[in-house]
Scaffold this motif. Structure first.
Motif, PDB file in Angstrom:
ATOM      1  N   ALA A  65       7.044  -0.496   7.089  1.00 24.73           N
ATOM      2  CA  ALA A  65       6.393   0.342   6.764  1.00 24.73           C
ATOM      3  C   ALA A  65       7.622   1.063   5.322  1.00 24.73           C
ATOM      4  CB  ALA A  65       7.249   2.118   7.682  1.00 24.73           C
ATOM      5  N   VAL A  66       6.913   1.864   4.445  1.00 19.42           N
ATOM      6  CA  VAL A  66       8.239   1.747   3.719  1.00 19.42           C
ATOM      7  C   VAL A  66       7.944   3.448   2.422  1.00 19.42           C
ATOM      8  CG1 VAL A  66       7.927  -0.441   1.952  1.00 19.42           C
ATOM      9  CG2 VAL A  66       6.435   0.995   1.799  1.00 19.42           C
ATOM     10  N   ALA A  67       8.802   3.941   1.934  1.00 20.93           N
ATOM     11  CA  ALA A  67       8.774   5.294   1.756  1.00 20.93           C
ATOM     12  C   ALA A  67       9.981   5.103   0.662  1.00 20.93           C
ATOM     13  CB  ALA A  67       9.040   5.987   2.447  1.00 20.93           C
ATOM     14  N   ALA A  68       9.560   6.523  -1.060  1.00 21.94           N
ATOM     15  CA  ALA A  68      10.488   6.719  -1.213  1.00 21.94           C
ATOM     16  C   ALA A  68      10.776   8.762  -0.976  1.00 21.94           C
ATOM     17  CB  ALA A  68      10.157   7.312  -2.959  1.00 21.94           C
ATOM     18  N   PHE A 126       0.846  -1.301   0.056  1.00 17.39           N
ATOM     19  CA  PHE A 126      -0.383   0.119   0.110  1.00 17.39           C
ATOM     20  C   PHE A 126       1.066   1.202  -0.115  1.00 17.39           C
ATOM     21  CE2 PHE A 126      -1.968   3.322   2.692  1.00 17.39           C
ATOM     22  CZ  PHE A 126      -2.833   3.821   2.121  1.00 17.39           C
ATOM     23  N   VAL A 127       0.635   1.983  -0.839  1.00 18.22           N
ATOM     24  CA  VAL A 127       1.243   3.491  -0.738  1.00 18.22           C
ATOM     25  C   VAL A 127       0.463   4.461  -0.573  1.00 18.22           C
ATOM     26  CG1 VAL A 127       3.744   2.766  -1.303  1.00 18.22           C
ATOM     27  CG2 VAL A 127       1.629   3.353  -3.045  1.00 18.22           C
ATOM     28  N   ARG A 128       1.016   5.685  -0.337  1.00 18.88           N
ATOM     29  CA  ARG A 128      -0.258   6.985  -0.648  1.00 18.88           C
ATOM     30  C   ARG A 128       1.120   7.828  -1.361  1.00 18.88           C
ATOM     31  NH1 ARG A 128      -2.395   9.018   4.848  1.00 18.88           N
ATOM     32  NH2 ARG A 128      -4.199   6.865   3.958  1.00 18.88           N
ATOM     33  N   PHE A 129       0.277   8.462  -2.872  1.00 25.61           N
ATOM     34  CA  PHE A 129       1.232   9.227  -3.697  1.00 25.61           C
ATOM     35  C   PHE A 129       1.652  10.739  -2.658  1.00 25.61           C
ATOM     36  CE2 PHE A 129      -0.017   5.762  -5.781  1.00 25.61           C
ATOM     37  CZ  PHE A 129       0.695   5.305  -6.253  1.00 25.61           C
ATOM     38  N   GLN A 130       2.384  11.148  -2.130  1.00 30.51           N
ATOM     39  CA  GLN A 130       1.863  12.725  -1.124  1.00 30.51           C
ATOM     40  C   GLN A 130       2.899  13.629  -2.191  1.00 30.51           C
ATOM     41  OE1 GLN A 130       1.456  11.050   2.033  1.00 30.51           O
ATOM     42  NE2 GLN A 130       3.024  11.937   2.734  1.00 30.51           N
ATOM     43  N   SER A 131       3.828  13.667  -2.739  1.00 25.28           N
ATOM     44  CA  SER A 131       3.906  14.652  -3.226  1.00 25.28           C
ATOM     45  C   SER A 131       4.934  14.103  -5.050  1.00 25.28           C
ATOM     46  CB  SER A 131       5.811  14.898  -2.491  1.00 25.28           C
ATOM     47  OG  SER A 131       5.843  16.178  -2.692  1.00 25.28           O
ATOM     48  N   MET A 132       4.953  15.205  -5.423  1.00 28.17           N
ATOM     49  CA  MET A 132       5.126  14.947  -7.350  1.00 28.17           C
ATOM     50  C   MET A 132       6.744  14.616  -7.381  1.00 28.17           C
ATOM     51  SD  MET A 132       2.924  17.006  -9.081  1.00 28.17           S
ATOM     52  CE  MET A 132       2.290  18.724  -8.244  1.00 28.17           C
ATOM     53  N   VAL A 133       7.437  13.597  -8.291  1.00 30.09           N
ATOM     54  CA  VAL A 133       9.063  13.844  -8.853  1.00 30.09           C
ATOM     55  C   VAL A 133       8.805  13.306  -9.790  1.00 30.09           C
ATOM     56  CG1 VAL A 133      10.136  11.513  -9.079  1.00 30.09           C
ATOM     57  CG2 VAL A 133       8.602  11.354  -6.970  1.00 30.09           C
ATOM     58  N   GLU A 150       3.251   0.760   3.075  1.00 33.14           N
ATOM     59  CA  GLU A 150       3.242  -0.603   3.924  1.00 33.14           C
ATOM     60  C   GLU A 150       3.439  -1.850   3.381  1.00 33.14           C
ATOM     61  OE1 GLU A 150       1.606   0.468   8.620  1.00 33.14           O
ATOM     62  OE2 GLU A 150       0.746  -1.441   6.865  1.00 33.14           O
ATOM     63  N   ALA A 151       4.381  -2.312   3.625  1.00 30.15           N
ATOM     64  CA  ALA A 151       4.007  -3.435   2.482  1.00 30.15           C
ATOM     65  C   ALA A 151       4.259  -4.899   3.611  1.00 30.15           C
ATOM     66  CB  ALA A 151       5.697  -4.168   2.001  1.00 30.15           C
ATOM     67  N   VAL A 155      11.187  -2.630   9.255  1.00 29.58           N
ATOM     68  CA  VAL A 155      10.986  -3.419   9.956  1.00 29.58           C
ATOM     69  C   VAL A 155       9.976  -2.852  11.080  1.00 29.58           C
ATOM     70  CG1 VAL A 155      10.289  -5.425  11.502  1.00 29.58           C
ATOM     71  CG2 VAL A 155      12.224  -5.600   9.509  1.00 29.58           C
ATOM     72  N   LYS A 156       8.229  -2.786  11.150  1.00 29.59           N
ATOM     73  CA  LYS A 156       7.318  -2.448  11.776  1.00 29.59           C
ATOM     74  C   LYS A 156       6.191  -3.696  13.027  1.00 29.59           C
ATOM     75  CE  LYS A 156       4.189   0.516  10.822  1.00 29.59           C
ATOM     76  NZ  LYS A 156       3.079   0.912  10.170  1.00 29.59           N
TER      77      LYS A 156
END
Lengths: 134, 149
Positions: free
Chosen positions: A112-115, A82-89, A127-128, A101-102
């Motif tokens: 918890a995942v993030a770019a 699952f991801v939420r698109f927070q900001s443009m690339v 999250e994955a 690891v959560k």
């Protein structure tokens, strides 16, 4: 080969920093995914849409982020992602991919995942759940 | 405005997890792991074959939800969720369809935002669910007004 099970709650998988986003990256993703929305490839169309320039497909970034888990497919698979698109690339942004690891038990590890871009801003987060085989 | 579309579905469309398409997709997301495209690696793996990356279901044809009118411009992809029962196998057939799961509106700094939740599902030939890919699409006030609905 390292095991995904060795990471404990609070620890992170090795981060991956991508090369600066190029127009060719987005042209390739458009072709491979079939998402030809021109705001991702053609400057004039992006500007017409009120953007300063072309932006990466959110799904390009989400696709990249999933590769943190690719080395571990012998141990399990990505069951939920699952991801939420927070900001443009934007072009030339330098994106770093992260997974921490959560929670973990015998059956699955929740990350918890993030770019994150070069300013440290999270462009996507989520999250994955990596489901483990017995 | 999409409340009356909730529950609508497309007819199932047969898709094949094509080897070449998987390889191209893996390259486009910079994930060259041979589990996706090298036959020998696939055979030696626990799956006995190649698999596809988790975000690959974007490429499938889910058919058309009759009566659902989406603006051609101005949609914002807000959230994305994939749920899998197992990984996708290269070469397998999947029967895919789309479904309007939800629609709701919220006040935001950009005015009244619409949130349309669409699920794209894939089943094996026996009708067992393999994956669900759920997208939340945001539709702003200007775009909705332009559609005059």
């Amino acid at each position: 080969m390292t095991s995904i099970r060795k990471w404990q709650v609070g620890e992170s998988l090795p981060e991956v920093t991508l090369a600066p986003v190029s127009r060719l990256d987005l042209i390739k993703y458009a072709g491979a995914s079939g998402d030809y929305n021109p705001i991702h490839t053609i400057d004039e169309e992006a500007k017409k849409a009120g953007l300063p320039g072309i932006i990466a497909h959110g799904m390009w970034t989400m696709g990249n982020l999933a590769k943190l888990f690719t080395p571990y497919y012998e141990e399990g698979f990505v069951q939920d992602y699952f991801v939420r698109f927070q900001s443009m690339v934007f072009l030339n942004d330098v994106i770093t991919l992260k997974a921490t690891v959560k929670e973990k038990d015998e059956k699955a590890i929740r990350f918890a995942v993030a770019a994150v871009n070069q300013q440290g801003k999270e462009v996507i987060k989520g999250e994955a759940v990596f489901s483990l085989y017995e | 405005m999409y409340q009356h579309d909730i529950g609508k579905r497309s007819a199932k469309v047969k898709n094949v997890v094509e080897r070449g398409a998987v390889k191209k997709f893996a390259e486009a997301i910079g994930d060259p792991n041979p589990i996706y495209w090298d036959e020998e690696t696939g055979k030696r793996s626990r799956y006995g074959r190649n698999i596809a990356p988790p975000t690959f279901p974007r490429v499938f044809d889910y058919g058309v939800i009759e009566g659902l009118k989406l603006p051609s411009k101005g949609l914002i992809h807000g959230e994305q969720h994939f749920h899998y029962e197992r990984p996708l196998f290269v070469g397998e057939e999947l029967y895919c369809y789309a479904e309007v799961k939800d629609y709701y509106e919220k006040q935001s700094s950009m005015g009244l935002l619409g949130f349309l939740v669409i699920a794209n599902n894939g089943e094996d030939p026996d009708g067992n669910l393999v994956f669900t890919s759920t997208s939340t699409i945001m539709i702003n006030e200007a775009v909705r007004k332009a559609m005059s609905v």
